[in-house]
Write an enzyme that holds these catalytic residues in place. Structure first.
Site, short mmCIF file in Angstrom:
data_model
loop_
_atom_site.label_atom_id
_atom_site.label_comp_id
_atom_site.label_asym_id
_atom_site.label_seq_id
_atom_site.Cartn_x
_atom_site.Cartn_y
_atom_site.Cartn_z
N LYS A 292 2.32 -3.68 2.84
CA LYS A 292 2.99 -4.91 3.28
C LYS A 292 1.95 -5.92 3.77
CE LYS A 292 7.36 -2.91 4.95
NZ LYS A 292 8.27 -3.68 4.08
N ASP A 303 11.82 0.78 11.72
CA ASP A 303 12.38 1.30 10.47
C ASP A 303 13.06 2.67 10.66
OD1 ASP A 303 12.92 0.54 7.89
OD2 ASP A 303 11.09 1.39 7.03
N ASP A 362 6.80 0.79 -1.28
CA ASP A 362 7.46 0.18 -0.13
C ASP A 362 8.98 0.32 -0.20
OD1 ASP A 362 7.65 -1.11 2.27
OD2 ASP A 362 7.29 -3.13 1.47
N GLU A 364 10.70 2.88 0.11
CA GLU A 364 10.63 4.29 0.47
C GLU A 364 11.91 4.82 1.12
OE1 GLU A 364 9.77 1.93 2.44
OE2 GLU A 364 10.71 2.61 4.29
N ARG A 366 15.04 4.54 0.32
CA ARG A 366 15.94 5.20 -0.65
C ARG A 366 15.39 6.53 -1.10
NH1 ARG A 366 15.44 -0.05 -4.37
NH2 ARG A 366 15.01 -0.93 -2.31
N1 BES Z 1 12.01 -1.17 5.79
C1 BES Z 1 11.96 -2.09 4.71
C2 BES Z 1 13.11 -3.11 4.75
C3 BES Z 1 13.10 -4.11 5.88
C4 BES Z 1 12.53 -5.34 5.70
C5 BES Z 1 13.72 -3.83 7.08
C6 BES Z 1 12.56 -6.28 6.74
C7 BES Z 1 13.73 -4.76 8.11
C8 BES Z 1 13.16 -5.99 7.93
C9 BES Z 1 12.05 -1.37 3.39
O1 BES Z 1 11.46 -0.11 3.36
C10 BES Z 1 11.33 -2.19 2.39
O2 BES Z 1 10.15 -2.34 2.52
N2 BES Z 1 12.04 -2.70 1.40
C11 BES Z 1 11.47 -3.52 0.39
C12 BES Z 1 12.06 -3.11 -0.92
C13 BES Z 1 11.39 -3.74 -2.11
C14 BES Z 1 9.99 -3.21 -2.27
C15 BES Z 1 12.22 -3.45 -3.34
C16 BES Z 1 11.81 -4.97 0.73
O3 BES Z 1 12.91 -5.23 1.21
O4 BES Z 1 10.96 -5.82 0.55
ZN ZN Z 2 11.37 0.88 5.14
MN MN Z 3 9.40 -0.20 2.89
#
Ligand code: BES
Ligand code: ZN
Ligand code: MN
Length: 510
Positions: A292, A303, A362, A364, A366
């Site tokens: 990230k 998370d 990222d 992860e 799911r």
């Molecule tokens: N934990 C994050 C989602 C998240 C983002 C929670 C912002 C709270 C605030 C999740 O694991 C994630 O990184 N999701 C990605 C998915 C993408 C790579 C398809 C996302 O939302 O960018």
């Molecule tokens: Zn996450």
């Molecule tokens: Mn993630």
């Protein structure tokens, strides 16, 4: 903090602070009217002089109000009576609580439960007989008391000593007919608020303290303090035996051992099928090899808020002694990069046997949830609800107000939406249509773990739906609602109220 219900007129309460509401334009609430009468128009004179206009977020503290036994009287502005809806009530309750906490009062008697909240949601089940209004107001006032007094300062070397003299809150009722039934409502509200507090504390703890091992220890501690809860913790070697290749692929880059935590709450006959709550427990999400960006990455300690909400909800229902069987399942690990970490393009085999091409490490959440959801099937569940800070796209879609809701059964979706409305911890349903599934097609495996930018919340839910075909299932995406950013950074304790209310309703419908 201690709570109780007191019946009788406000001027007769021996209390450090009596709280009554005043509407905009100087219209007195029922309890303020009673007080004003006893005090020979002392309140209405002050209002006529223009010192209290009844607007929202205003208060006026009075001492030595004639003919009253209370030490102080706090007037709280309620806004226009024609616009006094749920949100205005909550604002007034929080304003009142903050103002009382600023005084030296050790106890306070709040006349808030009888306020005429417009279009208050119908209260179903057991509490219906108590009259929806009072039960709702009482519950929200308890949550407001906890919310406004919450601090997370245990990691400051010199915590600020704020004036914490207030330790008893009484809810005053002019009409005591429902007082007995409201006692149950009060106890349930306190249990819910304490569950939220547990969820907030766990969420706010940093990743170097709140590790998967720490979460497992918390679950074991819950079993120790509540006889009705049994906790078991599976180690990585156990997960390997179960074939949880997807979950294990996420933890590969971390030095912290992953844990699969199960809490079983028995409140009903053993034969009754359980409701299973599955909570995402990523104790820090760096993104892994798909790292990230640095800005605000610290917030990825949140998370594990899905996991925290499962622990908070289980604590709450165990306190209430709900007559239900509920199982909590928490897959817990970190998502970090390293030489051993899973790489984009890697293909893993989930516990269900389905193979997954990991295009983005990222995505992860799911990957750990799919194995936990397959594992949940072992409990022969009546219903499974998973709770996860799953997608940034959900924050874009619904902001920080509603949690995203998906379900493979419409009646289950309706029950969860209704529970959220009822306790003011709302969710909004999004579609799980077949048409979205093809976005997960992979050239090399049964599916890929991302579906592209469009409809990111929906494709994440579609991914999970491939592992939940055997039971009634719902998914709550709480990425926008579990914590706040910026100046108010902190966990919210959501969706503990929604989940707890859903379980109360289920227990009452049996
Ligand atoms: N934990 C994050 C989602 C998240 C983002 C929670 C912002 C709270 C605030 C999740 O694991 C994630 O990184 N999701 C990605 C998915 C993408 C790579 C398809 C996302 O939302 O960018
Ligand atoms: Zn996450
Ligand atoms: Mn993630």
């Amino acid at each position: 903090m201690e709570f109780s219900i007191k019946t009788g007129s406000p001027e007769k309460q021996r209390s450090d602070c009596i709280v009554v509401g005043v509407f905009e334009g100087g219209k007195l609430s029922g309890s303020a009217l009673a007080l004003d009468k006893a005090a020979k128009h002392y309140l209405s004179d002050i209002i006529a002089r223009g010192d209290m206009n009844g607007k929202t977020t205003t208060t006026l503290l009075l001492h030595h109000v004639p003919n009253t036994l209370g030490e102080r009287v706090l007037l709280v502005g309620l806004g226009k009576s024609t616009e006094f809806h749920a949100k205005q009530f909550l604002d007034a309750a929080c304003t009142a609580m903050r103002a009382v906490q600023k005084t030296g009062a050790k106890d306070a008697t709040l006349y808030l439960a009888e306020l005429p909240v417009l279009s208050a949601v119908q209260w179903s089940g057991q509490a219906a007989s108590t009259g929806s209004g009072q039960a709702w107001c009482l519950t929200q006032a308890v949550l407001a008391a906890y919310e406004t007094s919450y601090r997370f300062d245990r990691l400051k070397s010199k915590p600020e000593k704020d004036n914490k003299s207030l330790h008893k809150i009484h809810f005053g009722l002019l009409d005591g007919k429902q007082a007995a039934a409201l006692k149950t409502v009060l106890a349930q509200a306190v249990a819910t608020a304490q569950g939220m507090k547990l969820a907030k504390d766990l969420g706010n703890l940093p990743g170097n303290i709140c590790t998967p091992t720490y979460l497992a220890a918390q679950a074991l501690a819950l079993a120790k303090s509540h006889k009705s809860i049994k906790t078991t913790v599976l180690e990585e070697k156990d997960m390997r035996k179960l074939g949880m290749g997807s979950l294990l692929s996420v933890t590969r880059g971390s030095e912290q051992p992953a844990k699969l935590i199960t809490l079983e709450y028995h409140g009903a006959d053993k034969k009754q099928k359980p409701i299973v709550l599955v909570g995402k427990g990523i104790t820090f999400d760096s993104g892994g090899i798909s790292l990230k960006p640095g800005a605000e990455m610290d917030e990825m300690k949140y998370d594990m808020c899905g996991a925290a909400s499962v622990l908070g909800t289980l604590q709450a229902i165990a306190e209430m002694g709900l007559k239900l069987n509920v199982v909590g399942v928490i897959p817990a690990c970190e998502n970090l990069p390293s030489g051993r970490a899973t790489k984009p393009g890697d293909i893993v085999t989930s516990m269900s046997g389905q193979t997954i091409e990991i295009l983005n490490t990222d995505a992860e959440g799911r990957l750990i949830l799919c194995d936990a959801l397959t594992y949940a099937g072992k409990f022969k569940p009546d219903t499974v609800v998973d709770i996860a800070t799953l997608t940034g796209a959900c924050v874009i879609a619904l902001g920080h107000v509603a949690s995203g809701l998906f379900s493979n059964r419409d009646d289950l979706a309706k029950e969860l939406l209704a529970a959220g409305e009822q306790i003011y911890d709302r969710a909004w349903q999004l579609p799980l249509w077949e048409d979205y599934q093809q976005l997960l097609d992979s050239n090399f495996a049964d599916m890929q773990n991302i579906g592209g930018r469009a409809g990111g919340t929906i494709t994440a839910a579609c991914f999970l739906s491939r592992f939940t075909k055997d039971y009634r299932w719902a998914h709550l995406d709480i990425a926008g609602t579990a914590h706040k950013s910026g100046k108010d950074k902190g966990a919210t304790g959501r969706p503990v109220p929604l989940l707890t209310q859903y379980l109360i309703n289920r227990a009452n419908s049996k």
